[in-house]
Design an enzyme around this catalytic site. Structure first.
Site, PDB file in Angstrom:
ATOM      1  N   ARG A  77       0.807 -14.890   9.454  1.00  0.00           N
ATOM      2  CA  ARG A  77       2.128 -15.067   8.848  1.00  0.00           C
ATOM      3  C   ARG A  77       3.122 -14.196   9.615  1.00  0.00           C
ATOM      4  O   ARG A  77       2.963 -12.962   9.655  1.00  0.00           O
ATOM      5  CB  ARG A  77       2.109 -14.661   7.366  1.00  0.00           C
ATOM      6  CG  ARG A  77       3.485 -14.690   6.756  1.00  0.00           C
ATOM      7  CD  ARG A  77       3.530 -14.410   5.257  1.00  0.00           C
ATOM      8  NE  ARG A  77       4.917 -14.418   4.856  1.00  0.00           N
ATOM      9  CZ  ARG A  77       5.565 -13.394   4.284  1.00  0.00           C
ATOM     10  NH1 ARG A  77       4.925 -12.280   3.977  1.00  0.00           N
ATOM     11  NH2 ARG A  77       6.832 -13.498   4.012  1.00  0.00           N
ATOM     12  N   HIS A 121      13.096 -13.512   6.806  1.00  0.00           N
ATOM     13  CA  HIS A 121      12.559 -12.228   6.362  1.00  0.00           C
ATOM     14  C   HIS A 121      13.661 -11.178   6.584  1.00  0.00           C
ATOM     15  O   HIS A 121      13.500 -10.244   7.351  1.00  0.00           O
ATOM     16  CB  HIS A 121      11.266 -11.889   7.100  1.00  0.00           C
ATOM     17  CG  HIS A 121      10.365 -10.924   6.374  1.00  0.00           C
ATOM     18  ND1 HIS A 121       9.062 -11.218   6.014  1.00  0.00           N
ATOM     19  CD2 HIS A 121      10.584  -9.666   5.925  1.00  0.00           C
ATOM     20  CE1 HIS A 121       8.518 -10.173   5.398  1.00  0.00           C
ATOM     21  NE2 HIS A 121       9.430  -9.211   5.340  1.00  0.00           N
ATOM     22  N   GLU A 166      10.988 -12.611  -0.418  1.00  0.00           N
ATOM     23  CA  GLU A 166      11.437 -11.649  -1.421  1.00  0.00           C
ATOM     24  C   GLU A 166      12.942 -11.671  -1.683  1.00  0.00           C
ATOM     25  O   GLU A 166      13.653 -10.696  -1.389  1.00  0.00           O
ATOM     26  CB  GLU A 166      10.999 -10.230  -1.021  1.00  0.00           C
ATOM     27  CG  GLU A 166       9.495 -10.111  -0.839  1.00  0.00           C
ATOM     28  CD  GLU A 166       9.024  -8.674  -0.666  1.00  0.00           C
ATOM     29  OE1 GLU A 166       9.861  -7.773  -0.472  1.00  0.00           O
ATOM     30  OE2 GLU A 166       7.807  -8.440  -0.717  1.00  0.00           O
ATOM     31  N   ASN A 299       3.754 -11.632  -2.945  1.00  0.00           N
ATOM     32  CA  ASN A 299       3.573 -10.303  -2.361  1.00  0.00           C
ATOM     33  C   ASN A 299       3.304  -9.336  -3.499  1.00  0.00           C
ATOM     34  O   ASN A 299       4.123  -9.217  -4.416  1.00  0.00           O
ATOM     35  CB  ASN A 299       4.835  -9.856  -1.609  1.00  0.00           C
ATOM     36  CG  ASN A 299       5.101 -10.702  -0.373  1.00  0.00           C
ATOM     37  OD1 ASN A 299       4.297 -11.546   0.000  1.00  0.00           O
ATOM     38  ND2 ASN A 299       6.240 -10.460   0.266  1.00  0.00           N
ATOM     39  N   TYR A 301       2.172  -5.409  -4.547  1.00  0.00           N
ATOM     40  CA  TYR A 301       1.915  -4.027  -4.135  1.00  0.00           C
ATOM     41  C   TYR A 301       1.554  -3.114  -5.295  1.00  0.00           C
ATOM     42  O   TYR A 301       0.725  -2.227  -5.147  1.00  0.00           O
ATOM     43  CB  TYR A 301       3.125  -3.458  -3.383  1.00  0.00           C
ATOM     44  CG  TYR A 301       3.258  -4.068  -2.015  1.00  0.00           C
ATOM     45  CD1 TYR A 301       2.503  -3.592  -0.952  1.00  0.00           C
ATOM     46  CD2 TYR A 301       4.082  -5.161  -1.789  1.00  0.00           C
ATOM     47  CE1 TYR A 301       2.582  -4.171   0.300  1.00  0.00           C
ATOM     48  CE2 TYR A 301       4.169  -5.756  -0.538  1.00  0.00           C
ATOM     49  CZ  TYR A 301       3.410  -5.252   0.509  1.00  0.00           C
ATOM     50  OH  TYR A 301       3.469  -5.835   1.749  1.00  0.00           O
ATOM     51  N   GLU A 357       1.422 -11.137   1.068  1.00  0.00           N
ATOM     52  CA  GLU A 357       1.385  -9.721   1.464  1.00  0.00           C
ATOM     53  C   GLU A 357       0.628  -8.934   0.405  1.00  0.00           C
ATOM     54  O   GLU A 357       0.819  -9.143  -0.794  1.00  0.00           O
ATOM     55  CB  GLU A 357       2.787  -9.094   1.557  1.00  0.00           C
ATOM     56  CG  GLU A 357       3.609  -9.570   2.701  1.00  0.00           C
ATOM     57  CD  GLU A 357       4.998  -8.914   2.735  1.00  0.00           C
ATOM     58  OE1 GLU A 357       5.160  -7.781   2.234  1.00  0.00           O
ATOM     59  OE2 GLU A 357       5.909  -9.566   3.268  1.00  0.00           O
TER      60      GLU A 357
HETATM   61  C1  FCB Z   1       7.640  -5.977   1.432  1.00  0.00           C
HETATM   62  C2  FCB Z   1       8.268  -6.612   2.652  1.00  0.00           C
HETATM   63  C3  FCB Z   1       7.561  -6.294   3.927  1.00  0.00           C
HETATM   64  C4  FCB Z   1       7.073  -4.874   3.980  1.00  0.00           C
HETATM   65  C5  FCB Z   1       6.314  -4.523   2.725  1.00  0.00           C
HETATM   66  C6  FCB Z   1       5.755  -3.129   2.704  1.00  0.00           C
HETATM   67  O1  FCB Z   1       8.597  -5.821   0.447  1.00  0.00           O
HETATM   68  O2  FCB Z   1       8.300  -8.005   2.512  1.00  0.00           O
HETATM   69  O3  FCB Z   1       8.431  -6.605   4.983  1.00  0.00           O
HETATM   70  O4  FCB Z   1       8.098  -4.022   4.226  1.00  0.00           O
HETATM   71  O5  FCB Z   1       7.127  -4.705   1.617  1.00  0.00           O
END
Ligand code: FCB
Length: 472
Positions: A77, A121, A166, A299, A301, A357
């Site tokens: 990607r 992006h 995002e 994505n 985290y 992600e």
């Molecule tokens: C996300 C972004 C990516 C990277 C990660 C850690 O928000 O999409 O570009 O910075 O965080």
């Protein structure tokens, strides 16, 4: 050791973005992006750096492709730098910019790696920002022109397309909080910007389907579970509000449910909207936004825990040890990954989900022997992949997973101070070196399965916290 096997055809990948790795910003006819401009503004980037060289991927992309071959991933990607294709935002596409991606796509395919392309992006051409950027409805049209130009060139070979990455970050961090380009701080703008992003997504999806028949088209959202700090009604309401602005504001219209009424009511109360009629929404917009999605890119985290502030607004409860935190200060919370995936499937029924992600920032670098023992990153991936596996077993249509990121890179406002890579990058010499997590991920990808524990012994004690102390 037990292995959690993934379904046949599960897509294993790595992810990057143009602004964060390419460099070569004045080469090949590339124009200026809003992030070039933002980084050049004193005080914006933590270490005073910029992404003019970054990982020098613009020159080293063949070498980087060899790293992916070594990992054995089936997909990559990456994003197209919008100002490489349309340096002035409009007009004739820059063929040298398109040539770069054309060659990358050909070489990926020759290596058996499927290109998974993100159009936006975050690197809006600065020329468009000067004409109002995402605040202006005209940018919707320019995005469609851009999608057209890229798909006309790559649509015969690229089978996976994401429009935006995002939109919450672009709208809120970029326009309400000023922590991302273009650095504006007007909360009322965020909803308008989000609307233009979503509208351009829906309209570009049609263009992509036309120009790249048979391909999968989707959008990438950053999503997280939001939890109240206590069962008190005020805290629960704060969690509802943040879930509304962060998750549902994007999910609901994309899945044909229009914008969430509770969030609109909150915004009217705060004076950010004049009334329940959204002034920036025109007839037909909501239908366009709800264009069918082939996939939802997620994505993930961390989660957020909030309490009610003075006016009932959500206030993040600081994450602190013994919770385990990455260098971003984000809590490691794989349970939330499972919860999120199950919720998405239950509430929205996306036909497919890709984890576009997932990853962690840890600063581990080479030891005296040159080894990079990033055991915490290995544990992070292992725990999240087990959660993903559970989600598949629970019926979630999860079809692929992209580790963020292939390389340490330019982490936006954090500059080079946060390292997310499977490969460590020496930014002075541009040497790349696999971390332990790269070896581990390679084994996972090759076996299409995740071991039930991290193969490399963890050294959590160095963080001053352990699972035993975890209060979750
Ligand atoms: C996300 C972004 C990516 C990277 C990660 C850690 O928000 O999409 O570009 O910075 O965080």
């Amino acid at each position: 050791m037990v292995m959690f096997s993934f379904p046949d055809g599960f897509l294993w990948g790595v992810a990057t973005s143009a602004q964060q790795i390419e460099g070569g910003q004045r080469e090949g006819g590339r124009g200026e992006s809003i992030w070039d401009r933002y980084a050049a503004t004193p005080g914006r980037i933590a270490d005073g750096s910029d992404s003019s060289v970054a990982c020098d991927h613009y020159h080293r992309w063949r070498e980087d492709l060899d790293l992916m071959r070594w990992l054995g991933v089936g997909s990559y990607r990456f994003s197209i730098a919008w100002p490489r294709v349309l340096p002035a935002g409009r007009g004739a596409p820059n063929h040298r910019g398109l040539d770069f991606y054309d060659a990358l796509v050909d070489r990926l395919l020759a290596a058996g790696i499927r290109p998974f392309v993100t159009l936006d992006h975050w690197d809006l051409p600065q020329a468009l920002e000067e004409r109002g950027g995402w605040r202006s409805r005209d940018t919707v049209e320019t995005f469609i022109e851009y999608a057209h130009a890229v798909a006309a060139r790559l649509g015969d070979r690229v089978r996976h397309w994401a429009t935006h990455n995002e939109p919450w970050c672009i709208s809120t961090l970029g326009h309400a909080e000023g922590r991302h380009a273009p650095g504006l701080t007007d909360p009322a703008l965020a909803l308008r910007v989000a609307h233009h992003l979503l509208l351009s997504h829906g309209r570009a999806a049609d263009v992509l389907r036309l120009r790249a028949p048979g391909s999968e088209v989707g959008i990438v959202l950053n999503l997280m579970p939001v939890m109240p700090a206590s069962p008190a009604p005020a805290d629960r309401d704060a969690a509802r509000r943040l879930d509304g602005t962060f998750n549902r504001w994007f999910l609901d219209p994309l899945f044909g449910r229009r914008y969430p009424a509770d969030v609109i009511a909150d915004r009217v109360r705060r004076g950010e909207l004049p009334g329940s009629d959204l002034p920036f929404v025109e007839a037909g917009d909501l239908e366009d936004i709800a264009a069918p999605l082939d996939f939802l890119g997620v994505n993930y985290y961390s989660r957020s825990v909030v309490r009610a502030g003075a006016d009932g607004e959500p206030v993040s409860v600081p994450m602190a040890p013994p919770m385990e935190l990455t260098d971003m200060g984000w809590e490691v919370y794989p349970e939330g990954f499972f919860d999120l995936l199950v919720r998405l499937d239950r509430d929205y029924r996306p036909p497919r989900i890709y984890i576009t992600e997932n990853g962690a920032a840890y600063s581990d670098g080479p030891d005296a022997t040159g080894r990079i023992a990033d055991a915490r990153r290995v544990a992070f991936y292992q725990e999240h992949l087990v959660a993903a596996h559970r989600a598949i077993a629970a019926g979630v249509p999860l079809h692929g997973y992209f580790a963020w990121s292939l390389l340490d890179n330019f982490e936006w406002a954090d500059g080079y101070t946060k390292r997310f890579g499977l490969y460590w990058v020496d930014f002075a010499t541009q040497e790349r070196r696999p971390k332990d997590s790269a070896f581990w991920y390679r084994d996972v990808v090759t076996a299409n399965a995740v071991p039930d524990q991290a193969a490399i012994p963890l050294q959590r004690s160095t963080r001053g916290c352990s699972r035993d102390l975890d209060t979750r």
